[in-house]
Scaffold this motif. Sequence first.
Motif, mmCIF file in Angstrom:
data_model
loop_
_atom_site.group_PDB
_atom_site.id
_atom_site.type_symbol
_atom_site.label_atom_id
_atom_site.label_comp_id
_atom_site.label_asym_id
_atom_site.label_seq_id
_atom_site.Cartn_x
_atom_site.Cartn_y
_atom_site.Cartn_z
ATOM 1 N N SER A 150 -9.484 9.991 -2.692
ATOM 2 C CA SER A 150 -10.085 9.793 -4.007
ATOM 3 C C SER A 150 -11.491 9.060 -3.899
ATOM 4 C CB SER A 150 -8.969 9.062 -4.849
ATOM 5 O OG SER A 150 -8.969 7.606 -4.423
ATOM 6 N N ILE A 151 -12.147 9.119 -5.085
ATOM 7 C CA ILE A 151 -13.395 8.312 -5.275
ATOM 8 C C ILE A 151 -12.957 7.036 -5.346
ATOM 9 C CG2 ILE A 151 -15.097 7.686 -6.793
ATOM 10 C CD1 ILE A 151 -15.198 10.511 -8.211
ATOM 11 N N GLN A 152 -11.852 6.492 -5.763
ATOM 12 C CA GLN A 152 -11.546 4.874 -5.587
ATOM 13 C C GLN A 152 -11.296 4.486 -4.059
ATOM 14 O OE1 GLN A 152 -8.276 3.675 -8.116
ATOM 15 N NE2 GLN A 152 -8.190 1.765 -7.172
ATOM 16 N N ALA A 153 -10.536 5.337 -3.403
ATOM 17 C CA ALA A 153 -10.351 4.778 -1.954
ATOM 18 C C ALA A 153 -11.575 5.088 -1.210
ATOM 19 C CB ALA A 153 -9.129 6.101 -1.612
ATOM 20 N N LEU A 154 -12.452 5.929 -1.425
ATOM 21 C CA LEU A 154 -13.748 5.809 -0.708
ATOM 22 C C LEU A 154 -14.507 4.725 -1.078
ATOM 23 C CD1 LEU A 154 -14.814 9.680 -1.148
ATOM 24 C CD2 LEU A 154 -14.160 8.354 1.105
ATOM 25 N N GLU A 155 -14.562 4.413 -2.321
ATOM 26 C CA GLU A 155 -15.485 2.995 -2.652
ATOM 27 C C GLU A 155 -14.839 1.858 -2.273
ATOM 28 O OE1 GLU A 155 -17.104 1.163 -6.793
ATOM 29 O OE2 GLU A 155 -15.624 2.459 -7.031
ATOM 30 N N GLU A 156 -13.584 1.668 -2.201
ATOM 31 C CA GLU A 156 -12.802 0.634 -1.540
ATOM 32 C C GLU A 156 -13.243 0.377 -0.115
ATOM 33 O OE1 GLU A 156 -8.997 0.974 -2.626
ATOM 34 O OE2 GLU A 156 -9.097 0.050 -4.714
ATOM 35 N N TYR A 157 -13.212 1.614 0.380
ATOM 36 C CA TYR A 157 -13.420 1.546 2.013
ATOM 37 C C TYR A 157 -14.636 1.137 2.417
ATOM 38 C CZ TYR A 157 -14.031 3.630 6.605
ATOM 39 O OH TYR A 157 -14.327 3.669 7.865
ATOM 40 N N TYR A 158 -15.733 1.715 1.753
ATOM 41 C CA TYR A 158 -17.093 1.243 1.943
ATOM 42 C C TYR A 158 -17.306 -0.088 1.444
ATOM 43 C CZ TYR A 158 -18.288 5.872 3.976
ATOM 44 O OH TYR A 158 -18.319 6.882 4.876
ATOM 45 N N GLU A 159 -16.656 -0.702 0.621
ATOM 46 C CA GLU A 159 -16.803 -2.224 0.127
ATOM 47 C C GLU A 159 -16.433 -3.158 1.325
ATOM 48 O OE1 GLU A 159 -14.581 -2.759 -3.572
ATOM 49 O OE2 GLU A 159 -16.418 -1.983 -4.767
ATOM 50 N N THR A 160 -15.033 -2.641 1.858
ATOM 51 C CA THR A 160 -14.621 -3.272 2.987
ATOM 52 C C THR A 160 -15.701 -3.414 4.192
ATOM 53 O OG1 THR A 160 -13.684 -1.436 4.043
ATOM 54 C CG2 THR A 160 -12.285 -2.794 2.450
ATOM 55 N N LEU A 161 -16.558 -2.461 4.384
ATOM 56 C CA LEU A 161 -17.457 -2.390 5.362
ATOM 57 C C LEU A 161 -18.637 -3.237 5.019
ATOM 58 C CD1 LEU A 161 -17.475 1.472 6.502
ATOM 59 C CD2 LEU A 161 -15.940 -0.524 7.174
ATOM 60 N N GLN A 162 -18.617 -3.898 3.928
ATOM 61 C CA GLN A 162 -19.702 -4.780 3.604
ATOM 62 C C GLN A 162 -19.619 -6.134 4.069
ATOM 63 O OE1 GLN A 162 -20.217 -4.982 -0.769
ATOM 64 N NE2 GLN A 162 -20.261 -2.730 -0.956
ATOM 65 N N LYS A 163 -18.197 -6.461 4.612
ATOM 66 C CA LYS A 163 -17.874 -7.818 4.835
ATOM 67 C C LYS A 163 -17.965 -8.190 6.422
ATOM 68 C CE LYS A 163 -14.448 -7.457 1.183
ATOM 69 N NZ LYS A 163 -12.917 -7.410 0.999
ATOM 70 N N PRO A 164 -17.851 -7.503 7.603
ATOM 71 C CA PRO A 164 -17.845 -8.087 8.563
ATOM 72 C C PRO A 164 -19.206 -8.450 9.176
ATOM 73 C CG PRO A 164 -17.433 -5.787 8.805
ATOM 74 C CD PRO A 164 -17.286 -6.288 7.330
#
Length: 244
Positions: A150-164
């Motif tokens: 889903s769009i929400q799942a994709l958005e959350e995934y790429y948001e987590t990739l901002q952190k490391p």
Amino acid sequence: MSNKAGPEICYVNYQKPDSEAALKNCRASCEGPGQCRRNGWIFYEDYYFKCPLYLKHQEDEQIRQQVESSVPDLLSGAELEDYNPLNPSQKRARELSDRFLKTEAYKTGKGLVLTGDYGVGKTYLAVSIYKALIRKGIQAVFTRPKKHGSIQALEEYYETLQKPTVLIYDDLGTEIKREIIIDFLYTMVDRRMESNKSLIATTNLTKEALRHWLGKRIFSRLIYKNYILEVNGEDYRERNRQLF
């Protein structure tokens, strides 16, 4: 005002335990840190403390589990010192990988994008860098594009990739046919750049194809702090292929 003195305090100087003797005594019957029945505790006279060999074993085990949970099985043993360059571009890729780690380029948000055809060692180098970073205690994540959901799942995934601190992003470009992902990808790259967070990416696209498919705004962000190197050569899978 009372002049009554407080209780007298006595200090006792305990003798420092002989850790070297304790470790030597323990190792005499040791079957290896992985077989320790005391969970790494060494008991010696009136003292107990953690075995340094056991602590190192635990550290290595955590690294192994982290690597196995994220990288391809065939590359779980990848190490930079085992990478054998067969041409100038592969030699250059090895040199840049070594320099990235030696100069700690990730501290200033600098990174590396390896482009080229299948089987030339791009992911091998990326996994090797990832493992070296974990050993250094650097917060690093190895991942691949998420193309479905889903769009929400994709958005959350790429948001987590901002952190490391360092993101190892393998196979960049396989997600670009979905326009919504391009927007998430841009935000991820942009925010990582603004936060001085490093990126190591691999892609089968050429530099020009990457520019075309990602678009000017993402490509501009991508090349700002990342060195793009094309790696060429024979597919190692074909070179090492054995029928039986």
